[in-house]
Design a protein around this motif. Sequence first.
Motif, PDB file in Angstrom:
ATOM      1  N   TYR A  45      30.404 -39.234 -43.120  1.00  0.00           N
ATOM      2  CA  TYR A  45      30.095 -40.434 -42.346  1.00  0.00           C
ATOM      3  C   TYR A  45      28.965 -41.253 -42.958  1.00  0.00           C
ATOM      4  O   TYR A  45      28.774 -42.416 -42.629  1.00  0.00           O
ATOM      5  N   PRO A  77      30.392 -31.333 -37.334  1.00  0.00           N
ATOM      6  CA  PRO A  77      29.952 -30.417 -38.392  1.00  0.00           C
ATOM      7  C   PRO A  77      29.370 -31.144 -39.610  1.00  0.00           C
ATOM      8  O   PRO A  77      29.566 -32.346 -39.792  1.00  0.00           O
ATOM      9  N   VAL A 132      42.388 -37.097 -38.950  1.00  0.00           N
ATOM     10  CA  VAL A 132      41.176 -36.317 -38.761  1.00  0.00           C
ATOM     11  C   VAL A 132      41.507 -34.875 -38.406  1.00  0.00           C
ATOM     12  O   VAL A 132      42.641 -34.528 -38.081  1.00  0.00           O
ATOM     13  N   SER A 133      40.487 -34.055 -38.457  1.00  0.00           N
ATOM     14  CA  SER A 133      40.592 -32.624 -38.206  1.00  0.00           C
ATOM     15  C   SER A 133      41.309 -32.323 -36.895  1.00  0.00           C
ATOM     16  O   SER A 133      41.007 -32.918 -35.859  1.00  0.00           O
ATOM     17  N   ARG A 173      43.020 -42.153 -42.937  1.00  0.00           N
ATOM     18  CA  ARG A 173      42.838 -40.703 -42.976  1.00  0.00           C
ATOM     19  C   ARG A 173      43.088 -40.062 -41.610  1.00  0.00           C
ATOM     20  O   ARG A 173      42.564 -40.503 -40.600  1.00  0.00           O
ATOM     21  N   CYS A 231      34.833 -24.319 -38.928  1.00  0.00           N
ATOM     22  CA  CYS A 231      35.193 -25.738 -39.041  1.00  0.00           C
ATOM     23  C   CYS A 231      34.206 -26.538 -39.875  1.00  0.00           C
ATOM     24  O   CYS A 231      34.514 -27.633 -40.296  1.00  0.00           O
ATOM     25  N   TYR A 243      39.485 -31.467 -29.265  1.00  0.00           N
ATOM     26  CA  TYR A 243      38.282 -31.813 -28.494  1.00  0.00           C
ATOM     27  C   TYR A 243      38.527 -33.101 -27.698  1.00  0.00           C
ATOM     28  O   TYR A 243      38.253 -33.168 -26.498  1.00  0.00           O
ATOM     29  N   SER A 292      34.462 -44.321 -34.399  1.00  0.00           N
ATOM     30  CA  SER A 292      33.009 -44.215 -34.511  1.00  0.00           C
ATOM     31  C   SER A 292      32.485 -44.928 -35.732  1.00  0.00           C
ATOM     32  O   SER A 292      33.161 -45.021 -36.764  1.00  0.00           O
ATOM     33  N   HIS A 328      35.457 -44.357 -26.988  1.00  0.00           N
ATOM     34  CA  HIS A 328      36.639 -43.676 -26.452  1.00  0.00           C
ATOM     35  C   HIS A 328      37.543 -44.684 -25.763  1.00  0.00           C
ATOM     36  O   HIS A 328      37.063 -45.609 -25.111  1.00  0.00           O
ATOM     37  N   SER A 339      39.863 -42.720 -30.422  1.00  0.00           N
ATOM     38  CA  SER A 339      38.422 -42.619 -30.657  1.00  0.00           C
ATOM     39  C   SER A 339      38.073 -43.417 -31.908  1.00  0.00           C
ATOM     40  O   SER A 339      38.881 -43.526 -32.837  1.00  0.00           O
ATOM     41  N   HIS A 380      39.009 -31.574 -34.015  1.00  0.00           N
ATOM     42  CA  HIS A 380      38.438 -32.717 -33.318  1.00  0.00           C
ATOM     43  C   HIS A 380      39.474 -33.375 -32.396  1.00  0.00           C
ATOM     44  O   HIS A 380      39.141 -33.834 -31.307  1.00  0.00           O
ATOM     45  N   ASP A 401      29.150 -29.983 -32.671  1.00  0.00           N
ATOM     46  CA  ASP A 401      30.217 -30.913 -32.283  1.00  0.00           C
ATOM     47  C   ASP A 401      30.593 -31.881 -33.397  1.00  0.00           C
ATOM     48  O   ASP A 401      31.666 -32.467 -33.379  1.00  0.00           O
TER      49      ASP A 401
END
Length: 510
Positions: free
Chosen positions: A207, A200, A246-247, A244, A12, A253, A264, A280, A262, A250, A198
Amino acid sequence: TQPQFAVDLTNCDREPIHQLGTIQSFGFLLALSGDWLIKRASANIGDVLGVAAEDILGTPVADHIAESTIHALRNRLTMLRGEDAVERVFDLPLREGGEPYDFALHMIGDTVILEGEPTGDAQHTDTASAIRAMMARLDLTGELTAFYREGARQVRALTGFDRVMIYRFDRDGSGIVVAESAKAGIGSFLDLRYPSSDIPQQARQLYLRNPFRIIVDVEDTPVPIVPQVDETGTPLDLSLSVTRSVSPIHIEYLRNMGVGASMSISIIVEGKLWGLFACHHYSAKRPTFQRRSIAELFGQMFALKLESRERAAMAKYEQDARAISDRLLAAVASDSTLLEQPEWLGQMLSKTVPCDGIAIWNDGRVAHSGITPPPEALPDIVRRLNAMAAGRVYATDHLAGILPRAQDYVDQASGLLAIPISRTPRDYVLLFRQERIRSVTWAGDPHKPAEYGPNGPRLTPRKSFEAWSEEVRGRSQPFTNAELRVAEMLRVSLIEVVLRMSDEAQEERA
Ligand code: BLA
């Protein structure tokens, strides 16, 4: 079509998370040529503009969006400055007389990326006064922990997320929750540790470039971009996009944690990713774009304040250490036997360099106090140190790494800071730190899911903690650069004392 990257737990960190080819359904995306013709569109564009993606390609965007809005967007585009710049325009009609939308604009090469989402709760927030009030609250705080907590509180008050954490990275890339503001009854993640994996590497890089991301609904079906690849076979680069997707790793997770949304915000200090505001919500959540933008700006201001507070704290630490070093010198000068009292020395030194135990190696004799390796192991350690460059402070957070036999007493000492205090014979003051795993608190897993996603329970906080524990077995809290600088200062002081003592001893003999 391009080959799909099959992502799993082993690869990942190579997943091209900026080129997944999909956006979240809360908004739409258009990629425009320099003359504002539509080159790509998100597949949901039909729901928004009434023309299906396949039919809208190649047409002027001005045919579909209110003229006054196009005018405002074009104006705003001319204001883009510098690499990775983005512009936002709030509350403009998408269609003539229609619902208001918020827009984001940026460039990728010569392609204009236009994203939009409904303005929603149109309650206007005055950005400047909101930020001013938030910063004022931060300035009222004393200690760094209070500062962090207030930061988390402010972001929660602004965005309404159930849980807002400040997640700080360690040097090894793992992280710790250093502050939390959470609604009642959802347990606490405060002080919990997570391994580097957690988040990558490529995500951390991203980010730094784009400090904000939101996952509005983990149950959302991602919306593909049409066409997926352009004439050169390249998917659209969504690094700076607001919408976008996200993976999927994730997402799994988050689902495993029972999280519904979520968000961030990067905390960037001196050009490095210091940490994140990690937020969260236990159902889907989309704060207005305006509020998100205020949160992002707050994140930047918070980081600036943090940077200056950290600098001040560092300066104070070194100043205090210097004072202790002076006191130590003065005390020993009037009573040289103090240097053979490990309790006294340990008390002095651990005020500046926290440790669990101390040993003094003086001319083949050992004195020790606190938690240290068994005394019979010390000659072994000293021999290993003697084989290194003389006269330098040495530190490791993994003693067994240089001395395999240290594995036998890993419970007592995993970290060592050695301060040489004389040349011949080589004498040392040794500071020991216990295995770090002992000092980590684990509050249990407050969110046990009914079932796990396809990658199993690895993608959960508890397993994640176990992975981290495995990574740090046999390691202590590392000695920081500031602690090493202080140790060097102490070395110089101690050597001076020891030299003076041996001079006096010689004079007595003479
Ligand atoms: C991204 N992982 C993230 C993000 C966070 C975390 C905050 C940023 C995206 C977001 O805002 O949600 C991790 N979240 C945490 C942690 C806490 C938290 C530690 O709340 C602690 C309280 N994740 C894994 C593993 C892999 C992985 C094993 O646990 C890969 C093998 C991948 N995490 C992963 C990826 C991203 C990510 C790929 C990037 C998501 C994206 O931006 O596309």
